[in-house]
Design an enzyme around this catalytic site. Structure first.
Site, PDB file in Angstrom:
ATOM      1  N   ASP A 168       0.951  -1.146  -0.012  1.00  0.00           N
ATOM      2  CA  ASP A 168      -0.100  -0.225   0.092  1.00  0.00           C
ATOM      3  C   ASP A 168       0.932   1.458   0.087  1.00  0.00           C
ATOM      4  O   ASP A 168       0.617   2.290   0.429  1.00  0.00           O
ATOM      5  CB  ASP A 168      -0.886  -0.033   1.081  1.00  0.00           C
ATOM      6  CG  ASP A 168      -1.973  -1.071   1.225  1.00  0.00           C
ATOM      7  OD1 ASP A 168      -2.607  -1.260   0.271  1.00  0.00           O
ATOM      8  OD2 ASP A 168      -1.752  -1.806   2.354  1.00  0.00           O
ATOM      9  N   HIS A 184      -4.131  -1.730  -6.104  1.00  0.00           N
ATOM     10  CA  HIS A 184      -3.535  -0.561  -6.617  1.00  0.00           C
ATOM     11  C   HIS A 184      -4.578   0.639  -6.842  1.00  0.00           C
ATOM     12  O   HIS A 184      -5.396   0.448  -7.699  1.00  0.00           O
ATOM     13  CB  HIS A 184      -2.511  -0.861  -7.870  1.00  0.00           C
ATOM     14  CG  HIS A 184      -1.485  -1.479  -7.405  1.00  0.00           C
ATOM     15  ND1 HIS A 184      -0.622  -2.234  -8.224  1.00  0.00           N
ATOM     16  CD2 HIS A 184      -0.940  -2.169  -6.024  1.00  0.00           C
ATOM     17  CE1 HIS A 184       0.306  -2.935  -7.629  1.00  0.00           C
ATOM     18  NE2 HIS A 184       0.219  -2.656  -6.428  1.00  0.00           N
TER      19      HIS A 184
END
Length: 423
Positions: A12, A40
């Site tokens: 992340d 994503h």
């Protein structure tokens, strides 16, 4: 040019945003590991997109996207992900998307087993996304899975599936005491979600080698970060695949090729989804404030991310194992308004301060050693040169660069595609 874009920390970090930004310079973007257990997030002039399986270059019509043999693919999820994009006007065709015939299929029973095992573990759970990733990789190495190429020969695939289910039910039915998995159900699922992808399936080794020989530029996109790598991460609280840049050519299908450039993605602070050691973690109001400012919720799961200050120890280790040649820092803008910026410079274990990353067991017993540097005010999203940043922000970026021993070449100052500084 062969370039890998990889995470330095727990995942992340903003890899999708950087892949989307830099993919304009590349002909091909290839995912090389993992499945739909991470996301994503990309924001551009067409909106906000969350990608779990598809490479982030899919949002550029001129870019070819490859899903490599190192991936595990949930066909139902992929179908839904493609539909969300096409509903927003993104064109996806076999010319635009190529799926390796060696990629492994993540079946519904893999997700079932993931949930059954997490439930059995109870308070000792690993924090799985329950998307079947560990079970499907386990089956891959047991040599008891279907691969995408099997879909090109349906009758053979059905016979293989029957043999696999006979073995699988020994665990699901006899072990977990769950109702048995039925061949007709699994084959119906493959007919609905798998067979329509036949025209996308190809030998990515042949395709990518030919592209490299022709001088095409290729970007390799990783999922998660160095600290979730199966070998070098915080085992057993890791993913089940290699998130390391060195694996990129292998997982994409061209193990004979070498990388020219490795861009490590690193947040200006720390975040983590899931279980396991996270030494620099904030708690209470301090954590809530940073989480809200950064919008720290998992792109794949929606789970609130654990957050903390920039972890110099973990980041330095991530840069080392990734072999990063340069760094892109994301979310610097989130720190604007902080009077003091916290930096974790060491881990205290049994009264001794360590500045090297350690094994998972030691990390679980460690406490962070924080130092504080001056913060900065103001909206920095309009800055396009390093010199445009407030002096304290410049100093903070230089501190991060010195801490990880790697050059910072990009700094993200906002979520939009053009809100970044190239150093």
């Amino acid at each position: 040019m062969l370039t890998a874009i990889v995470g330095i920390n727990w995942g992340d970090e903003g890899k999708g945003r950087m892949v989307d930004l830099l993919s304009a310079e590349y002909d091909i973007v290839s995912r090389y590991q993992g499945g739909n257990n991470a996301g994503h997030t990309v924001i551009n002039d067409r909106g906000k997109f969350i990608l779990n399986l598809l490479p982030s270059g899919i949002l550029r019509p001129e870019t070819v996207n490859v899903m490599g043999p190192g991936m595990v693919i949930d066909l139902e999820h992929l179908t839904g992900e493609i539909k969300k994009l096409t509903d927003k006007g993104i064109e996806i065709s076999p010319d635009h998307l190529k799926i390796s015939d060696r990629a492994t299929i993540c079946m519904p029973y893999h997700k079932l087993m993931d949930g059954l095992e997490e439930d059995r573990l109870g308070d000792k759970k690993f924090g799985s996304t329950r998307r079947g990733i560990a079970p499907v990789y386990a089956d891959k190495y047991m040599k008891k899975t279907l691969r995408m190429g099997d879909l090109l020969e349906p009758e053979t695939a059905k016979r293989k599936l029957a043999d696999i289910l006979e073995w699988k039910n020994l665990t699901v039915h006899e072990g977990y005491k769950h109702e048995p998995i039925l061949l007709e159900d699994m084959w119906a699922w493959l007919e609905q979600y798998g067979l329509p992808f036949a025209k996308y399936i190809c030998d990515t080794t042949i395709y990518l080698n030919a592209a490299a020989d022709a001088g095409k530029s290729i970007m390799f996109e990783a999922q998660l970060g160095a600290l979730r790598d199966i070998d070098f991460g915080i085992y057993p609280y890791t993913s089940s695949s290699s998130t390391i840049a060195a694996y990129a050519p292998i997982g994409a299908g061209i193990p004979n090729r070498k990388l020219d450039r490795i861009i490590g993605i690193m947040k200006a602070y720390s975040s983590c989804v899931g279980e396991g050691p996270f030494v620099c973690e904030f708690f209470g109001a301090q954590a809530d404030a940073l989480r809200e400012a950064g919008g720290e919720y998992g792109a794949a799961t929606g789970r609130p991310r654990r957050v903390g200050g920039f972890d110099a120890v973990a980041s330095r280790y991530g840069v080392l194992v990734q072999g990063a040649t340069e760094i892109a820092v994301t979310k610097l803008d989130v720190l604007a308004g902080m009077e003091k910026i916290p930096v974790c410079t060491g881990y205290e274990l049994d009264g001794v301060v360590h500045t090297d990353f350690m094994s998972c067991e030691k990390l679980l017993r460690s406490k962070p050693v924080y130092e504080y540097v001056p913060g900065f005010d103001g909206n920095i999203s309009g800055c396009r040169r390093f010199s445009d940043l407030p002096k304290a922000a410049q100093d903070y970026v230089k501190l991060m660069e010195d801490a990880v021993h790697c050059r910072i070449s990009y700094v993200s100052v906002g979520a939009d595609r053009d809100e970044y500084i190239q150093m």
